[in-house]
Design an enzyme around this catalytic site. Structure first.
Site, PDB file in Angstrom:
ATOM      1  N   TYR A   8       0.853  -1.195   0.000  1.00 35.19           N
ATOM      2  CA  TYR A   8       0.000   0.000   0.000  1.00 35.19           C
ATOM      3  C   TYR A   8       0.888   1.244   0.000  1.00 35.19           C
ATOM      4  CZ  TYR A   8      -3.730  -3.242   1.534  1.00 35.19           C
ATOM      5  OH  TYR A   8      -4.620  -4.288   1.649  1.00 35.19           O
ATOM      6  N   HIS A  40      -0.036 -11.900   0.922  1.00 41.99           N
ATOM      7  CA  HIS A  40      -1.054 -11.065   0.267  1.00 41.99           C
ATOM      8  C   HIS A  40      -1.764 -11.797  -0.884  1.00 41.99           C
ATOM      9  CE1 HIS A  40      -1.875  -6.472  -0.107  1.00 41.99           C
ATOM     10  NE2 HIS A  40      -2.965  -7.161  -0.348  1.00 41.99           N
ATOM     11  N   SER A  86     -12.865  -5.140   1.862  1.00 40.38           N
ATOM     12  CA  SER A  86     -13.907  -4.452   1.071  1.00 40.38           C
ATOM     13  C   SER A  86     -15.298  -4.833   1.585  1.00 40.38           C
ATOM     14  CB  SER A  86     -13.762  -4.753  -0.422  1.00 40.38           C
ATOM     15  OG  SER A  86     -12.489  -4.373  -0.896  1.00 40.38           O
ATOM     16  N   PRO A  87     -15.522  -4.741   2.902  1.00 36.61           N
ATOM     17  CA  PRO A  87     -16.821  -5.161   3.451  1.00 36.61           C
ATOM     18  C   PRO A  87     -17.957  -4.230   3.043  1.00 36.61           C
ATOM     19  CG  PRO A  87     -15.536  -4.063   5.153  1.00 36.61           C
ATOM     20  CD  PRO A  87     -14.629  -4.221   3.964  1.00 36.61           C
ATOM     21  N   LEU A  88     -17.591  -3.045   2.532  1.00 40.30           N
ATOM     22  CA  LEU A  88     -18.608  -2.115   2.020  1.00 40.30           C
ATOM     23  C   LEU A  88     -18.615  -2.141   0.491  1.00 40.30           C
ATOM     24  CD1 LEU A  88     -17.811   0.851   4.453  1.00 40.30           C
ATOM     25  CD2 LEU A  88     -19.750  -0.733   4.593  1.00 40.30           C
ATOM     26  N   GLY A  89     -18.079  -3.218  -0.071  1.00 44.72           N
ATOM     27  CA  GLY A  89     -18.045  -3.325  -1.535  1.00 44.72           C
ATOM     28  C   GLY A  89     -17.282  -2.169  -2.167  1.00 44.72           C
ATOM     29  N   PHE A 131     -19.387   0.888  -2.520  1.00 39.91           N
ATOM     30  CA  PHE A 131     -20.638   0.830  -3.287  1.00 39.91           C
ATOM     31  C   PHE A 131     -21.862   0.602  -2.397  1.00 39.91           C
ATOM     32  CE2 PHE A 131     -23.712  -1.127  -6.259  1.00 39.91           C
ATOM     33  CZ  PHE A 131     -23.753  -0.105  -7.198  1.00 39.91           C
TER      34      PHE A 131
END
Ligand SMILES: NC(=O)c1ccc[n+]([C@@H]2O[C@H](COP(=O)([O-])OP(=O)(O)OC[C@H]3O[C@@H](n4cnc5c(N)ncnc54)[C@H](OP(=O)(O)O)[C@@H]3O)[C@@H](O)[C@H]2O)c1
Length: 331
Positions: free
Chosen positions: A57, A127, A206-209, A212
């Protein structure tokens, strides 16, 4: 803040962690460092004890930011990081090559310890699975680091069930970090039963997409030219139009529960298993508060059933990754 244990490892973390990637890359230019350090402090004040970063990152600068920001809380928080990517000399030095050779893992561990300003890496994930290196050798390298006291826990990311089993036989795996949300439920097929059987925790990324599912993105939203979502098939304008049906469902459901769509998305993950710890990422304090508020949204088994039966009727369009990245998952 409630705590959760990642599988049988005994590693205890806040029920919601904090994904730090977006502070330095993926979703537009790096954000202001002093502001991000303040946000890290605000997260600790609110009881967050689980922070997620990676060597790649930035590259490197996100680990430095997290190391500096969390230095006052050393020993009080768990910092997870990841190895396995490297600069590709055949592609202008872009960090798009994999390298999980044991000697490289050990060098990366030393560098991550310095950047994170810690004596031991709490949780060290591979990763992406590197097909050039048997997973047993990767697990063996991390086992050596654990024996030397430089690493505390071993993790994998986007590994297939058979790979998780092979790694776990050499060095017990504490957590798998892979994408999982109402936007991507494939882990329910093979991964979650495998983790349950082996006593491994699950950290959905990415638990919130990728934003999105929060309701703040629509078909007209324009992303910064450097934003990774510009090349993700499920984020094309046309696919967003179709996929917004899922966000509408979360919004309507949220209205009944007095919760935002982001909170419903996170509460759904928390309700699935007590050993699931999502790591939503944000660069904004009000959104951090909103996301942490998901802890107080109680979903009954009937609520879960209602969300799942309504969402199963929605056909989502577009892959979650462009072709190259898609070729590196689930293997
Ligand atoms: N292992 C892996 O391969 C892998 C891959 C991807 C991510 N991760 C890790 O998982 C973490 C989380 O995943 P992610 O960042 O991809 O996706 P995410 O948490 O699903 O979504 C992050 C995006 O949503 C926005 N957002 C967050 N909370 C919001 C809210 N309440 N309302 C509206 N927008 C909101 C953020 O923008 P703002 O900053 O503007 O709020 C950001 O653009 C990362 O930080 C990283 O540590 C790991």
């Amino acid at each position: 803040m409630q705590k959760r244990k990642l599988g049988n490892s005994g590693l205890e973390v806040s029920a919601i962690g904090f994904g730090c990637m977006g502070m330095s890359w993926s979703y537009g230019p790096p954000k202001d460092k002093p502001e991000m350090i303040q946000l890290l402090h605000a997260a600790v004040e609110r009881g967050v004890t689980f922070f997620d970063t990676a060597e790649v990152y930035g590259p490197l600068v996100n680990e430095e930011l997290v190391g500096e920001g969390l230095a006052p809380f050393r020993g009080e928080v768990i910092i997870a990081t990841k190895f396995g990517w490297e600069a590709n000399p055949n592609d202008g030095g872009k960090w798009n090559a994999l390298n999980s050779r044991p000697e490289h893992i050990k060098e990366v561990a030393e560098a991550s310890l310095r950047r994170l300003r810690v004596d031991a890496l709490d949780l060290f994930y591979q990763h992406r699975v590197d097909l050039n290196v048997p997973i047993e050798d990767v697990a063996g390298a991390v086992k050596d680091l654990i024996q030397e006291g430089k690493v505390k826990h071993f993790g994998l990311s986007e590994a297939a069930a058979k790979t998780i089993r092979r790694a776990h036989a050499v060095q017990p795996v504490t957590a798998l970090q892979s994408e999982y949300s109402l936007f991507f439920r494939q882990p329910e097929q093979e991964i979650i039963p495998t983790l349950e059987e082996l006593g491994i925790g699950f950290v959905p990324f990415s638990p919130l997409g990728k934003g999105f599912l929060t309701g703040k993105i629509n078909a007209e939203t324009k992303f910064d030219s450097t934003d990774f979502r510009n090349i993700i098939p499920r984020f094309t304008e046309e696919n967003r139009k179709t996929n917004l049906a899922l966000v509408d469902l979360l919004t309507k459901f949220g209205e009944q529960k007095k919760a935002t769509p982001a909170q419903i998305a996170l509460a759904w993950l928390l309700a699935k298993k007590p050993w699931i710890v999502p790591i939503p990422g944000t660069t904004k304090l009000d959104r951090l508060d909103e996301n942490l508020g998901a802890i107080n949204v109680e979903l009954t088994p009937e609520d879960i059933e209602a969300i799942e039966s309504a969402s199963s009727g929605i056909k989502l369009e577009g892959a979650r990754y462009p072709e190259f990245h898609q070729s590196l998952v689930n293997r």
